[in-house]
Design a protein around this motif. Structure first.
Motif, PDB file in Angstrom:
ATOM      1  N   SER A 154      44.882 -48.473 -12.441  1.00 54.47           N
ATOM      2  CA  SER A 154      46.189 -47.823 -12.645  1.00 54.47           C
ATOM      3  C   SER A 154      47.032 -48.567 -13.678  1.00 54.47           C
ATOM      4  O   SER A 154      47.795 -47.949 -14.421  1.00 54.47           O
ATOM      5  CB  SER A 154      46.959 -47.751 -11.322  1.00 54.47           C
ATOM      6  N   ASP A 174      51.198 -49.885  -4.295  1.00 54.99           N
ATOM      7  CA  ASP A 174      49.773 -49.661  -3.991  1.00 54.99           C
ATOM      8  C   ASP A 174      49.041 -50.996  -3.869  1.00 54.99           C
ATOM      9  O   ASP A 174      47.911 -51.138  -4.336  1.00 54.99           O
ATOM     10  CB  ASP A 174      49.155 -48.797  -5.101  1.00 54.99           C
ATOM     11  N   SER A 193      47.692 -54.309  -8.751  1.00 57.78           N
ATOM     12  CA  SER A 193      47.135 -53.958 -10.070  1.00 57.78           C
ATOM     13  C   SER A 193      45.704 -53.433  -9.942  1.00 57.78           C
ATOM     14  O   SER A 193      45.024 -53.652  -8.950  1.00 57.78           O
ATOM     15  CB  SER A 193      47.123 -55.197 -10.975  1.00 57.78           C
ATOM     16  N   GLY A 194      45.259 -52.753 -10.984  1.00 52.10           N
ATOM     17  CA  GLY A 194      43.898 -52.210 -11.008  1.00 52.10           C
ATOM     18  C   GLY A 194      43.757 -51.292 -12.210  1.00 52.10           C
ATOM     19  O   GLY A 194      44.470 -51.442 -13.217  1.00 52.10           O
ATOM     20  N   ASP A 214      47.841 -60.040  -6.225  1.00 49.05           N
ATOM     21  CA  ASP A 214      47.603 -61.275  -5.460  1.00 49.05           C
ATOM     22  C   ASP A 214      46.153 -61.736  -5.514  1.00 49.05           C
ATOM     23  O   ASP A 214      45.844 -62.823  -5.044  1.00 49.05           O
ATOM     24  CB  ASP A 214      48.039 -61.095  -4.002  1.00 49.05           C
TER      25      ASP A 214
HETATM   26  C1  LIG Z   1      44.241 -49.756  -3.428  1.00 44.75           C
HETATM   27  S1  LIG Z   1      43.905 -50.957  -4.705  1.00 44.75           S
HETATM   28  C2  LIG Z   1      44.903 -50.149  -5.926  1.00 44.75           C
HETATM   29  C3  LIG Z   1      45.188 -50.880  -7.175  1.00 44.75           C
HETATM   30  C4  LIG Z   1      45.827 -50.071  -8.300  1.00 44.75           C
HETATM   31  N1  LIG Z   1      47.183 -49.654  -8.004  1.00 44.75           N
HETATM   32  C5  LIG Z   1      44.996 -48.871  -8.742  1.00 44.75           C
HETATM   33  O1  LIG Z   1      45.326 -47.728  -8.376  1.00 44.75           O
HETATM   34  O2  LIG Z   1      44.050 -49.073  -9.491  1.00 44.75           O
HETATM   35  C6  LIG Z   1      44.844 -52.306  -4.029  1.00 44.75           C
HETATM   36  C7  LIG Z   1      44.306 -53.692  -4.358  1.00 44.75           C
HETATM   37  O3  LIG Z   1      42.889 -53.678  -4.344  1.00 44.75           O
HETATM   38  C8  LIG Z   1      42.373 -54.432  -5.450  1.00 44.75           C
HETATM   39  N2  LIG Z   1      41.766 -53.442  -6.356  1.00 44.75           N
HETATM   40  C9  LIG Z   1      42.244 -52.930  -7.518  1.00 44.75           C
HETATM   41  N3  LIG Z   1      41.420 -52.003  -8.009  1.00 44.75           N
HETATM   42  C10 LIG Z   1      40.376 -51.944  -7.151  1.00 44.75           C
HETATM   43  C11 LIG Z   1      39.159 -51.205  -7.138  1.00 44.75           C
HETATM   44  N4  LIG Z   1      38.864 -50.311  -8.097  1.00 44.75           N
HETATM   45  N5  LIG Z   1      38.302 -51.414  -6.125  1.00 44.75           N
HETATM   46  C12 LIG Z   1      38.572 -52.297  -5.155  1.00 44.75           C
HETATM   47  N6  LIG Z   1      39.715 -53.020  -5.108  1.00 44.75           N
HETATM   48  C13 LIG Z   1      40.593 -52.859  -6.096  1.00 44.75           C
HETATM   49  C14 LIG Z   1      43.542 -55.190  -6.030  1.00 44.75           C
HETATM   50  O4  LIG Z   1      43.681 -56.414  -5.316  1.00 44.75           O
HETATM   51  C15 LIG Z   1      44.697 -54.232  -5.716  1.00 44.75           C
HETATM   52  O5  LIG Z   1      45.938 -54.879  -5.645  1.00 44.75           O
END
Ligand SMILES: C[S@@+](CC[C@H](N)C(=O)[O-])C[C@H]1O[C@@H](n2cnc3c(N)ncnc32)[C@H](O)[C@@H]1O
Length: 183
Positions: A43, A104, A40-41, A59
């Protein structure tokens, strides 16, 4: 072990961590669709503004909390489940079929397993989108789908790395499940 990611700095922005071209492509697939997301994030907020239904698994407790707060702030509905890192791929198990599955999450082995398990939950004619195809475990999962007859298009470009805050080259795999596939 939860992902070792810096804590969210302020409110989460409604935008995926993908290249511009991949975002435009995902936009066309996500509108009105049922979307399952591993990791999650921003997105999750962005998908919730477009999709008919979004379920996301995460997680990292800090990111889970920040994403839930962001959804509340925007007033957009999505279900965000907090699970342990190892259980991320299995979290799709009881959810049925999806138009789009987006992989992701933070750790590479969970991405590979999420691709393989997630693929079984894509409806025939639907899509599995996997970011960071240049990582060997992601490529391994995507190549397994290609071997099963899925059409795979890889979109390459640059994006801002979410933790290192530098521009990095990356690629996203858009995998189309055959219409005649058994789900
Ligand atoms: C590559 S990030 C992508 C998360 C999401 N799918 C997105 O595109 O916003 C993968 C993980 O990093 C963490 N995360 C989410 N958003 C983030 C951000 N902007 N900066 C750093 N870590 C992030 C979360 O634990 C997430 O599951």
């Amino acid at each position: 072990m939860p992902s070792k990611v810096s804590k969210p700095q302020g409110p989460v922005k409604a935008r995926p961590v993908l290249t511009e071209t991949a975002i435009a492509r995902l936009d066309r697939l996500a509108r009105g669709a049922d979307v399952f997301e591993f990791g999650s994030g921003g997105s999750t907020l962005w998908l919730a503004q477009r999709a008919a239904r979004v379920v996301s698994v995460e997680d990292n407790p800090d990111w889970h909390k920040a994403v839930v707060a962001g959804l509340r702030r925007l007033g957009t509905p999505a279900e965000v489940r907090l699970v342990t890192t190892k259980r991320i791929p299995d979290a799709i198990g009881d959810t049925g079929l999806w138009d789009v599955v987006f992989v992701d999450c933070w750790t590479q082995e969970e991405r590979r397993r999420s691709i393989l398990l997630g693929a079984q939950h894509v409806r025939p004619g639907g899509w599995l989108v996997a970011d960071d195809y240049d990582f060997p475990k992601v490529a391994d999962g995507v190549n397994r789908l290609r071997d099963q007859g899925w059409a795979v298009e890889v979109i390459a470009g640059t994006k801002l790395h979410p933790v290192r805050k530098v521009t990095v080259r990356t690629s996203t795999a858009f995998c189309h499940k055959p219409e005649d596939a058994c789900s």
